[in-house]
Every structure is written in structure tokens, then in C-alpha cells.
Write an enzyme that holds these catalytic residues in place. Structure first.
Site, mmCIF file in Angstrom:
data_model
loop_
_atom_site.group_PDB
_atom_site.id
_atom_site.type_symbol
_atom_site.label_atom_id
_atom_site.label_comp_id
_atom_site.label_asym_id
_atom_site.label_seq_id
_atom_site.Cartn_x
_atom_site.Cartn_y
_atom_site.Cartn_z
ATOM 1 N N GLY A 48 -30.571 -4.936 37.896
ATOM 2 C CA GLY A 48 -30.083 -3.858 37.429
ATOM 3 C C GLY A 48 -28.909 -3.935 36.662
ATOM 4 N N GLU A 49 -27.708 -3.090 37.016
ATOM 5 C CA GLU A 49 -26.664 -3.058 36.191
ATOM 6 C C GLU A 49 -25.482 -3.181 37.379
ATOM 7 O OE1 GLU A 49 -25.542 -3.995 33.250
ATOM 8 O OE2 GLU A 49 -23.369 -3.846 34.219
ATOM 9 N N SER A 50 -24.965 -4.311 37.375
ATOM 10 C CA SER A 50 -24.018 -4.616 38.645
ATOM 11 C C SER A 50 -22.587 -3.796 38.631
ATOM 12 C CB SER A 50 -23.679 -6.167 38.720
ATOM 13 O OG SER A 50 -22.930 -6.411 37.599
ATOM 14 N N CYS A 82 -30.767 -11.304 40.379
ATOM 15 C CA CYS A 82 -29.992 -10.938 39.072
ATOM 16 C C CYS A 82 -28.800 -10.269 39.346
ATOM 17 C CB CYS A 82 -30.923 -10.436 37.961
ATOM 18 S SG CYS A 82 -30.388 -10.498 36.344
ATOM 19 N N ARG A 109 -21.412 -13.543 34.871
ATOM 20 C CA ARG A 109 -22.289 -12.403 34.245
ATOM 21 C C ARG A 109 -22.825 -12.803 33.047
ATOM 22 N NH1 ARG A 109 -19.817 -7.222 34.224
ATOM 23 N NH2 ARG A 109 -21.912 -6.596 33.671
ATOM 24 N N ILE A 138 -33.157 -11.791 32.336
ATOM 25 C CA ILE A 138 -32.880 -10.511 31.666
ATOM 26 C C ILE A 138 -31.427 -10.403 31.888
ATOM 27 C CG2 ILE A 138 -33.520 -8.155 31.231
ATOM 28 C CD1 ILE A 138 -36.000 -8.631 32.637
ATOM 29 N N ARG A 139 -30.698 -10.754 30.594
ATOM 30 C CA ARG A 139 -29.161 -10.637 30.786
ATOM 31 C C ARG A 139 -28.549 -11.292 32.069
ATOM 32 N NH1 ARG A 139 -26.347 -6.039 29.892
ATOM 33 N NH2 ARG A 139 -25.022 -7.046 28.467
ATOM 34 N N HIS A 174 -36.162 -12.827 37.668
ATOM 35 C CA HIS A 174 -36.894 -11.809 38.365
ATOM 36 C C HIS A 174 -38.269 -12.086 38.408
ATOM 37 C CE1 HIS A 174 -33.996 -8.773 37.135
ATOM 38 N NE2 HIS A 174 -33.707 -9.584 36.194
ATOM 39 N N GLU A 176 -40.048 -10.672 40.504
ATOM 40 C CA GLU A 176 -40.875 -9.550 40.799
ATOM 41 C C GLU A 176 -41.630 -9.005 39.270
ATOM 42 O OE1 GLU A 176 -37.676 -9.904 40.517
ATOM 43 O OE2 GLU A 176 -36.828 -8.145 39.253
HETATM 44 N N1 GLN Z 1 -26.432 -8.205 33.233
HETATM 45 C C1 GLN Z 1 -26.482 -7.261 34.576
HETATM 46 C C2 GLN Z 1 -25.073 -7.273 35.357
HETATM 47 O O1 GLN Z 1 -24.297 -8.032 34.771
HETATM 48 C C3 GLN Z 1 -27.529 -8.063 35.298
HETATM 49 C C4 GLN Z 1 -28.858 -7.787 34.634
HETATM 50 C C5 GLN Z 1 -30.146 -7.865 35.520
HETATM 51 O O2 GLN Z 1 -29.878 -7.560 36.684
HETATM 52 N N2 GLN Z 1 -31.169 -8.047 35.138
HETATM 53 O O3 GLN Z 1 -25.017 -6.535 35.947
#
Ligand code: GLN
Length: 215
Positions: A48-50, A82, A109, A138-139, A174, A176
Site C-alpha cells: 500500500g502506501e506507507s 512492500c 523506499r 510495484i514502487r 508482491h 499475493e
Molecule cells: N511506494 C510505497 C511506499 O513507499 C510502497 C508500495 C507498495 O507497497 N506496493 O510506501
């Protein structure tokens, strides 16, 4: 298998983890509150987005994050993918954002650079067998350094992308969202080991799992 795996469901791709856990024959429960954590044998923290989840740690209305830290220190298995690995890290390069700081790793990150935010690579993970793992980034972050008790399980040129420290497991990628279940199987074997060494703490509370999960 009789295991109940919590998936932190505050943000991110928790549904995919819950689905995969179910495919492997374990019960998945979405965890949003401290009392739900009491019902689980282990926890998955999804991607997700930390920075979003970090904000939730400020002035937390219930003791969810404290409870995760407490349970993890008692030996509850935790798997972070992630964003989950960032949230578990002791140190985040160049950032003081909120985190659990449970695992002795330093993460960077978005380590795959702007031109390659997402990619899939065949990754050698000897612990999972000779077949390479289809690792989807993914990023994603990488682990740039880790303590002596951290077992490095896979690396790419950018850094470490899978590691374990006792009851804690992280992947920068990922699994999942692929159909390769080996990382989740590996985590469930960690949960089984932890369970074998200790009787489940909340055998009776399981009765209300479905009610709490709103099913
Ligand atoms: N780029 C996101 C972050 O820094 C992590 C991306 C992800 O969990 N797929 O939180």
C-alpha cells in the site's frame, strides 16, 4: 490447518492476501482494531502506501499498533509485503515517518527509480526451491542494511528484497498478486512452527471470528 491469519486491513491490497491465505486452507480475518488482533495466530501487513499508514499511528484511537508490537515481541509471526516491510523496519532511509520498528532492517523506499516503478523479475529464492519466484515489484523498497540476526533470503542488484528475522518475514515484492503460493506457504509453515511451540493463546475467542469479521 486450523490457523487464523489476520490481514491488516487499514489500506492497501489486503484482499489479495486474504484470498491467497484462504486458497491455502487457512482462515483469513481482516484486522482493523486491537480486539480483532486477539483472534489471530499471525498477521500479514499488505502493500500500500506507507506514508498513509504512518499517519494512522499518530494519535491512534485504539491500541492496535501497540498490540501488534506487543504480540510480535511475544513471537506472533508477522509477514510484511512492500509497504508492510517499510512499516516493520527499524529505520527508513531519510524519513522519520511512523512505523512499528520491529525488524532490524534499514529500508530505502521506491528503490527501483522513477523509470521502473513496476517490474516483474525471476528471482532466485533458494529457501523456496530451485524454481525462480515471479517477483512483482510495484514502487517497491529494498533493504539496504540489516542486523546480524536477519537472514537474507533473496537479493537483486538494487538491494535485499526478502528477509527473515525469527518470527518476522518481509518481501519487497508482491506474491499475493501472482499465482505462485510458495511465499505464503512458507509463512504458514512459520505460523505452524510458532503454534507447535506454544498452545494457541485464544482458543475460545475463535468462536466469534466470523461475527467480528462481519460475515
Ligand atoms: N511506494 C510505497 C511506499 O513507499 C510502497 C508500495 C507498495 O507497497 N506496493 O510506501
Amino acid at each position: 490447518m486450523g490457523m487464523t491469519i489476520g490481514v491488516l486491513a487499514l489500506q492497501g491490497d489486503f484482499a489479495e492476501h486474504a484470498w491467497m491465505v484462504g486458497e491455502l486452507g487457512a482462515r483469513a480475518v481482516e484486522v482493523r482494531r486491537a480486539e480483532e488482533l486477539e483472534l489471530v495466530d499471525a498477521l500479514i501487513i499488505p502493500g500500500g502506501e506507507s506514508t498513509t499508514v504512518a499517519r494512522l499511528t499518530v494519535g491512534q484511537s485504539d491500541r492496535l499498533f501497540d498490540a501488534i508490537i506487543e504480540r510480535a515481541k511475544e513471537g506472533m509471526p508477522v509477514y510484511g509485503t512492500c509497504m508492510g516491510s517499510i512499516f516493520l523496519a527499524r529505520e527508513i532511509e531519510g524519513s522519520a515517518q511512523g512505523r512499528l520498528a520491529l525488524m532490524d532492517i534499514k529500508v530505502r523506499r521506491n528503490a527501483f527509480g522513477p523509470q521502473r516503478f513496476s517490474c516483474e523479475r525471476e528471482l532466485a529464492v533458494p529457501e523456496l526451491g530451485s524454481e525462480p519466484f515471479p517477483a512483482v515489484f510495484i514502487r517497491g523498497p529494498v533493504i539496504v542494511s540489516c542486523g546480524e540476526t536477519v537472514q537474507v533470503m533473496a537479493s537483486v542488484p538494487e538491494g535485499i528484497v526478502m528477509a527473515r528475522q525469527g518470527n518476522l518475514l518481509v518481501t519487497a515484492f508482491h506474491p499475493e498478486i501472482t499465482d505462485d503460493t510458495r511465499v505464503h506457504r512458507y509463512f504458514l509453515s512459520m505460523v505452524a512452527e510458532a503454534g507447535a511451540s506454544k498452545e494457541s493463546r485464544f482458543p475460545r475467542a475463535r468462536i466469534s471470528v466470523e461475527a467480528l469479521a462481519g460475515r
